[in-house]
Scaffold this motif. Structure first.
Motif, PDB file in Angstrom:
ATOM      1  N   MET A   1      87.849  -1.775 100.826  1.00  0.00           N
ATOM      2  CA  MET A   1      89.105  -1.976 100.128  1.00  0.00           C
ATOM      3  C   MET A   1      88.997  -3.127  99.116  1.00  0.00           C
ATOM      4  N   VAL A   2      88.324  -4.206  99.508  1.00  0.00           N
ATOM      5  CA  VAL A   2      88.180  -5.356  98.605  1.00  0.00           C
ATOM      6  C   VAL A   2      87.369  -4.992  97.362  1.00  0.00           C
ATOM      7  N   PRO A   3      86.240  -4.256  97.483  1.00  0.00           N
ATOM      8  CA  PRO A   3      85.511  -3.886  96.262  1.00  0.00           C
ATOM      9  C   PRO A   3      86.349  -3.024  95.310  1.00  0.00           C
ATOM     10  N   LEU A   4      87.163  -2.144  95.861  1.00  0.00           N
ATOM     11  CA  LEU A   4      88.026  -1.314  95.018  1.00  0.00           C
ATOM     12  C   LEU A   4      89.024  -2.179  94.261  1.00  0.00           C
ATOM     13  N   LEU A   5      89.616  -3.154  94.930  1.00  0.00           N
ATOM     14  CA  LEU A   5      90.561  -4.053  94.280  1.00  0.00           C
ATOM     15  C   LEU A   5      89.866  -4.894  93.197  1.00  0.00           C
ATOM     16  N   LEU A   6      88.647  -5.323  93.472  1.00  0.00           N
ATOM     17  CA  LEU A   6      87.901  -6.095  92.476  1.00  0.00           C
ATOM     18  C   LEU A   6      87.586  -5.257  91.238  1.00  0.00           C
ATOM     19  N   VAL A   7      87.209  -4.003  91.455  1.00  0.00           N
ATOM     20  CA  VAL A   7      86.926  -3.112  90.327  1.00  0.00           C
ATOM     21  C   VAL A   7      88.193  -2.868  89.522  1.00  0.00           C
ATOM     22  N   LEU A   8      89.317  -2.632  90.189  1.00  0.00           N
ATOM     23  CA  LEU A   8      90.577  -2.421  89.482  1.00  0.00           C
ATOM     24  C   LEU A   8      90.998  -3.684  88.716  1.00  0.00           C
ATOM     25  N   LEU A   9      90.820  -4.841  89.324  1.00  0.00           N
ATOM     26  CA  LEU A   9      91.147  -6.098  88.658  1.00  0.00           C
ATOM     27  C   LEU A   9      90.263  -6.309  87.432  1.00  0.00           C
ATOM     28  N   LEU A  10      88.980  -5.996  87.548  1.00  0.00           N
ATOM     29  CA  LEU A  10      88.063  -6.121  86.423  1.00  0.00           C
ATOM     30  C   LEU A  10      88.453  -5.155  85.297  1.00  0.00           C
ATOM     31  N   ALA A  11      88.812  -3.931  85.648  1.00  0.00           N
ATOM     32  CA  ALA A  11      89.215  -2.949  84.642  1.00  0.00           C
ATOM     33  C   ALA A  11      90.479  -3.408  83.913  1.00  0.00           C
ATOM     34  N   ILE A  12      91.444  -3.926  84.652  1.00  0.00           N
ATOM     35  CA  ILE A  12      92.679  -4.426  84.029  1.00  0.00           C
ATOM     36  C   ILE A  12      92.376  -5.617  83.133  1.00  0.00           C
ATOM     37  N   LEU A  13      91.519  -6.507  83.583  1.00  0.00           N
ATOM     38  CA  LEU A  13      91.163  -7.686  82.801  1.00  0.00           C
ATOM     39  C   LEU A  13      90.461  -7.289  81.501  1.00  0.00           C
ATOM     40  N   LEU A  14      89.501  -6.376  81.591  1.00  0.00           N
ATOM     41  CA  LEU A  14      88.782  -5.943  80.399  1.00  0.00           C
ATOM     42  C   LEU A  14      89.696  -5.197  79.435  1.00  0.00           C
ATOM     43  N   PHE A  15      90.611  -4.388  79.960  1.00  0.00           N
ATOM     44  CA  PHE A  15      91.564  -3.693  79.099  1.00  0.00           C
ATOM     45  C   PHE A  15      92.462  -4.701  78.385  1.00  0.00           C
TER      46      PHE A  15
END
Length: 56
Positions: free
Chosen positions: A1-15
Motif C-alpha cells: 500500500m505504501v509503494p502505491l501511495l508513493l507512486v501516486l504522490l510522485l505522479a501528482i508532484l510531477l504533473f
C-alpha cells in the motif's frame, strides 16, 4: 500500500511541476511581448532623445 501511495504522490508532484513550468513559460512569453511593445512604442523625452518607457 505504501509503494502505491508513493507512486501516486510522485505522479501528482510531477504533473504539478510540469503544469507550473508550462504556465511560467506562458507568463515569460507575455512579459517579453509587453517589454518588446513598450520598447518599440516608447515616446521621446524632453531633451529630444528617446526616453525610457519604464520607471525604476
Amino acid at each position: 500500500m505504501v509503494p502505491l501511495l508513493l507512486v501516486l504522490l510522485l505522479a501528482i508532484l510531477l504533473f504539478g511541476i510540469g503544469f507550473a513550468v508550462k504556465v511560467l513559460w506562458w507568463v515569460a512569453i507575455a512579459v517579453l511581448v509587453v517589454w518588446a511593445l513598450g520598447f518599440l512604442f516608447r515616446g521621446a523625452d524632453a531633451s529630444g532623445g528617446r526616453g525610457r518607457w519604464y520607471r525604476w
